[in-house]
Design a protein around this motif. Sequence first.
Motif, PDB file in Angstrom:
ATOM      1  N   SER A   5       0.213  -1.301  -0.096  1.00  0.00           N
ATOM      2  CA  SER A   5       0.190  -0.190  -0.229  1.00  0.00           C
ATOM      3  C   SER A   5       0.781   1.235  -0.407  1.00  0.00           C
ATOM      4  O   SER A   5       0.454   1.984  -0.802  1.00  0.00           O
ATOM      5  CB  SER A   5      -1.069   0.533   1.044  1.00  0.00           C
ATOM      6  N   ALA A   6       1.887   0.341   0.583  1.00  0.00           N
ATOM      7  CA  ALA A   6       3.052   2.285   0.172  1.00  0.00           C
ATOM      8  C   ALA A   6       3.396   2.526  -0.972  1.00  0.00           C
ATOM      9  O   ALA A   6       3.813   3.813  -1.209  1.00  0.00           O
ATOM     10  CB  ALA A   6       4.054   1.736   1.737  1.00  0.00           C
ATOM     11  N   LYS A   7       3.664   1.726  -1.885  1.00  0.00           N
ATOM     12  CA  LYS A   7       4.691   1.420  -2.830  1.00  0.00           C
ATOM     13  C   LYS A   7       3.052   2.668  -3.818  1.00  0.00           C
ATOM     14  O   LYS A   7       3.477   3.195  -4.582  1.00  0.00           O
ATOM     15  CB  LYS A   7       4.736   0.493  -3.533  1.00  0.00           C
ATOM     16  N   VAL A   8       2.008   2.221  -3.687  1.00  0.00           N
ATOM     17  CA  VAL A   8       0.412   2.552  -4.288  1.00  0.00           C
ATOM     18  C   VAL A   8       0.614   3.633  -4.005  1.00  0.00           C
ATOM     19  O   VAL A   8       0.356   4.190  -4.961  1.00  0.00           O
ATOM     20  CB  VAL A   8      -0.498   1.670  -4.373  1.00  0.00           C
ATOM     21  N   ILE A   9       0.948   4.114  -2.869  1.00  0.00           N
ATOM     22  CA  ILE A   9       0.195   5.476  -2.852  1.00  0.00           C
ATOM     23  C   ILE A   9       1.234   6.363  -2.967  1.00  0.00           C
ATOM     24  O   ILE A   9       0.977   7.596  -4.185  1.00  0.00           O
ATOM     25  CB  ILE A   9       0.430   5.595  -1.277  1.00  0.00           C
ATOM     26  N   ALA A  10       2.957   5.853  -2.794  1.00  0.00           N
ATOM     27  CA  ALA A  10       3.922   6.105  -3.401  1.00  0.00           C
ATOM     28  C   ALA A  10       3.778   7.280  -5.228  1.00  0.00           C
ATOM     29  O   ALA A  10       4.031   8.254  -5.229  1.00  0.00           O
ATOM     30  CB  ALA A  10       5.021   5.593  -3.267  1.00  0.00           C
ATOM     31  N   ASP A  16       0.010  13.549   0.679  1.00  0.00           N
ATOM     32  CA  ASP A  16      -1.320  14.417   0.543  1.00  0.00           C
ATOM     33  C   ASP A  16      -1.738  14.412  -0.389  1.00  0.00           C
ATOM     34  O   ASP A  16      -3.263  15.069  -0.290  1.00  0.00           O
ATOM     35  CB  ASP A  16      -0.219  15.229   0.125  1.00  0.00           C
ATOM     36  N   ARG A  17      -1.634  13.990  -1.957  1.00  0.00           N
ATOM     37  CA  ARG A  17      -2.343  13.724  -2.583  1.00  0.00           C
ATOM     38  C   ARG A  17      -3.638  12.529  -2.049  1.00  0.00           C
ATOM     39  O   ARG A  17      -4.914  12.987  -2.196  1.00  0.00           O
ATOM     40  CB  ARG A  17      -2.264  13.062  -4.104  1.00  0.00           C
ATOM     41  N   TRP A  18      -2.988  11.206  -1.981  1.00  0.00           N
ATOM     42  CA  TRP A  18      -4.339  10.022  -0.365  1.00  0.00           C
ATOM     43  C   TRP A  18      -5.099  11.545  -0.169  1.00  0.00           C
ATOM     44  O   TRP A  18      -6.592  10.610  -0.536  1.00  0.00           O
ATOM     45  CB  TRP A  18      -3.482   8.887  -0.596  1.00  0.00           C
TER      46      TRP A  18
END
Length: 50
Positions: A5-10, A16-18
Amino acid sequence: MNELSAKVIAVNGGMDRWNESTSVSARVLGGGGLWALKGQEGVLQDIRFE
């Protein structure tokens, strides 16, 4: 938060965008012979989730 999930968000703009997001949607295109064998041909032909 796990590594995936950290990679997907990055790759999608960071935390911030999420946090600015109000919804998430997905389009599912599914098919194949198994659905026809079960009498459910086309059940997941083109579905959108939000």
